[in-house]
Design an enzyme around this catalytic site. Structure first.
Site, short mmCIF file in Angstrom:
data_model
loop_
_atom_site.label_atom_id
_atom_site.label_comp_id
_atom_site.label_asym_id
_atom_site.label_seq_id
_atom_site.Cartn_x
_atom_site.Cartn_y
_atom_site.Cartn_z
N ARG A 1 0.88 -1.18 0.00
CA ARG A 1 0.00 0.00 0.00
C ARG A 1 0.91 1.21 0.00
O ARG A 1 1.71 1.41 0.94
CB ARG A 1 -0.90 -0.01 1.23
CG ARG A 1 -1.58 1.35 1.46
CD ARG A 1 -2.66 1.32 2.48
NE ARG A 1 -3.84 0.65 1.96
CZ ARG A 1 -5.05 0.73 2.51
NH1 ARG A 1 -5.24 1.42 3.60
NH2 ARG A 1 -6.08 0.10 1.97
N HIS B 1 -7.47 0.83 -6.33
CA HIS B 1 -7.67 0.00 -5.14
C HIS B 1 -8.38 -1.29 -5.60
O HIS B 1 -9.54 -1.53 -5.28
CB HIS B 1 -8.51 0.76 -4.11
CG HIS B 1 -8.44 0.18 -2.72
ND1 HIS B 1 -7.68 -0.94 -2.41
CD2 HIS B 1 -9.03 0.57 -1.55
CE1 HIS B 1 -7.82 -1.21 -1.13
NE2 HIS B 1 -8.63 -0.32 -0.59
N GLN C 1 -10.18 -3.75 -3.03
CA GLN C 1 -11.47 -3.25 -2.55
C GLN C 1 -12.57 -3.53 -3.57
O GLN C 1 -13.67 -3.99 -3.23
CB GLN C 1 -11.38 -1.75 -2.26
CG GLN C 1 -12.68 -1.13 -1.80
CD GLN C 1 -13.11 -1.60 -0.42
OE1 GLN C 1 -12.36 -1.53 0.51
NE2 GLN C 1 -14.33 -2.08 -0.30
N ASP D 1 -17.06 7.61 -1.28
CA ASP D 1 -15.78 7.50 -0.57
C ASP D 1 -15.46 8.89 -0.03
O ASP D 1 -16.08 9.89 -0.42
CB ASP D 1 -14.70 7.01 -1.56
CG ASP D 1 -13.34 6.79 -0.90
OD1 ASP D 1 -13.27 6.68 0.33
OD2 ASP D 1 -12.33 6.74 -1.65
N CYS E 1 -16.31 2.06 0.82
CA CYS E 1 -15.11 1.27 1.10
C CYS E 1 -14.66 1.39 2.55
O CYS E 1 -13.98 0.52 3.06
CB CYS E 1 -13.99 1.69 0.15
SG CYS E 1 -13.62 3.45 0.21
N ARG F 1 -13.85 -8.28 1.92
CA ARG F 1 -12.42 -8.05 1.66
C ARG F 1 -11.64 -9.33 1.98
O ARG F 1 -10.73 -9.72 1.24
CB ARG F 1 -11.88 -6.90 2.55
CG ARG F 1 -12.44 -5.53 2.25
CD ARG F 1 -11.99 -5.00 0.90
NE ARG F 1 -10.55 -4.97 0.75
CZ ARG F 1 -9.73 -4.01 1.20
NH1 ARG F 1 -10.23 -2.96 1.82
NH2 ARG F 1 -8.43 -4.07 0.99
N1 NVA Z 1 -9.79 7.01 -1.29
C1 NVA Z 1 -9.45 6.52 0.03
C2 NVA Z 1 -9.74 5.05 0.12
C3 NVA Z 1 -9.45 4.45 1.47
C4 NVA Z 1 -9.74 2.97 1.50
C5 NVA Z 1 -7.98 6.79 0.30
O1 NVA Z 1 -7.16 6.59 -0.61
O2 NVA Z 1 -7.64 7.22 1.40
N1 CP Z 2 -11.19 0.16 2.60
C1 CP Z 2 -9.91 0.03 3.02
O1 CP Z 2 -8.99 -0.24 2.24
O2 CP Z 2 -9.77 0.19 4.37
P1 CP Z 2 -8.39 0.36 5.16
O3 CP Z 2 -7.79 1.67 4.73
O4 CP Z 2 -8.78 0.32 6.59
O5 CP Z 2 -7.48 -0.78 4.79
#
Ligand code: NVA
Ligand code: CP
Length: 302
Positions: free
Chosen positions: A102, A129, A132, A219, A259, A287
């Site tokens: 990540r 993502h 997700q 989101d 998400c 997930r």
């Molecule tokens: N768009 C959000 C998704 C988190 C799962 C982010 O990148 O923070």
């Molecule tokens: N939706 C998602 O990826 O959650 P986290 O940021 O908690 O992993």
């Protein structure tokens, strides 16, 4: 399939294969049928951003599959002190059976995959993502029975989630509409691809985009890494919210997905969130199952 870097790398058949295996693994888990398909295998999980769902579901998933998972905070790795990704990839390939990452830049994930000789999984970048959205598609199919003839509407920032939902939705044959402000559109190349390959629109009008939708998705307005823009974004996204008015133009019994984490009264009202908590938390649960399917496909014995 040798890596999961973005959904556009996968064919519709590959996505359906993952979803089918995810359904099977979920069934087996509910019925206490062991599936130690990754016994003795180790997944390294590099995190350069925070996480609740991704970290815990990958880690628990590896244990359930008979393997193990290592949490590797980027701050504690030499990556944090400037060791090149190319070298990290080659070193980790000597110890591990798979790497999940990540991070910010999609190109970093692509470089990691290029230099690693074990599977690499994108667990969120600024661009995509995919993990997700596999869970989202699994949840949509659970609730609606099939994808054909259904419409998904995403309301809010044209971010990593919007990008991956466009690809996943269109590949599964859904109609996809995006409602976002002019300056916050999803990736231009992905939108072009979507228009050429399915029923797609990206418009500023929330009510029009949500009309007749089977699935409403939203989101956060400010993603991880954009905390400094939170105030500007709060103004820019005013009105880009799933609320009871928006629900009234969607299909009766439309699903609401998020998400998570969610910011109540920003992208979604607390009222709508709680009315749809069942599917939102089923989505979070999925997930686990969807990622276990990805892990088995990539790291299991062929
Ligand atoms: N768009 C959000 C998704 C988190 C799962 C982010 O990148 O923070
Ligand atoms: N939706 C998602 O990826 O959650 P986290 O940021 O908690 O992993």
């Amino acid at each position: 399939m040798t890596d999961l870097l973005k959904l556009s790398d996968l064919s519709a058949e590959e996505i359906l294969d993952i979803l089918n295996l995810a359904d099977q693994l979920k069934y087996e888990k509910y019925n206490n049928i062991e599936h130690k398909l990754l016994a003795g295998k180790t997944l390294g999980m590099i995190f350069q951003k925070a996480s609740t769902r991704t970290r815990v579901s990958f880690e628990a998933g590896m244990y359930q599959l008979g393997g193990s998972a290592l949490f590797l905070s980027a701050n504690d790795l030499q990556i944090g002190r400037g060791e090149p990704i190319e070298d990290t990839a080659r070193v980790l390939s000597r110890y591990l059976d798979g790497i999940m990452i990540r991070t910010y830049k999609q190109s970093d994930v692509e470089t990691l995959a290029e230099y690693a000789n074990i599977p690499v999984i994108n667990a969120l970048t600024d661009y995509a993502h995919p993990c997700q959205v596999l869970a989202d598609l699994m949840t949509i199919r659970e609730y609606l029975g099939s994808f054909s003839g259904t419409k998904m509407c995403f309301i809010g920032d044209g971010n990593n989630m919007a990008n991956s939902l466009i690809v996943g939705g269109i590949k599964m044959g859904m109609s996809v509409s995006i409602a976002c402000p002019e300056n916050y559109k999803p990736d231009a190349d992905l939108m072009k691809w979507a228009s050429e390959n399915g029923n797609f629109e990206c418009i500023p009008d929330v009510m029009k985009a949500a009309e007749g939708a089977d699935v409403l998705y939203t989101d956060v307005w400010a993603s991880m890494g954009q905390e400094g823009e939170a105030e500007i974004r709060r103004k820019a996204f005013e009105g880009y919210q799933i609320n009871s008015k928006v629900m009234s133009v969607a299909k009766e019994n439309a699903m609401v997905l998020h998400c998570l984490p969610a910011h109540r009264e920003e992208e979604i009202t607390a009222e709508v969130f709680e009315q749809h908590a069942k599917e939102i938390f089923d989505e979070a649960e999925n997930r686990l199952h969807a990622q276990k399917a990805v892990l088995v496909k990539l790291m299991g014995n062929k």
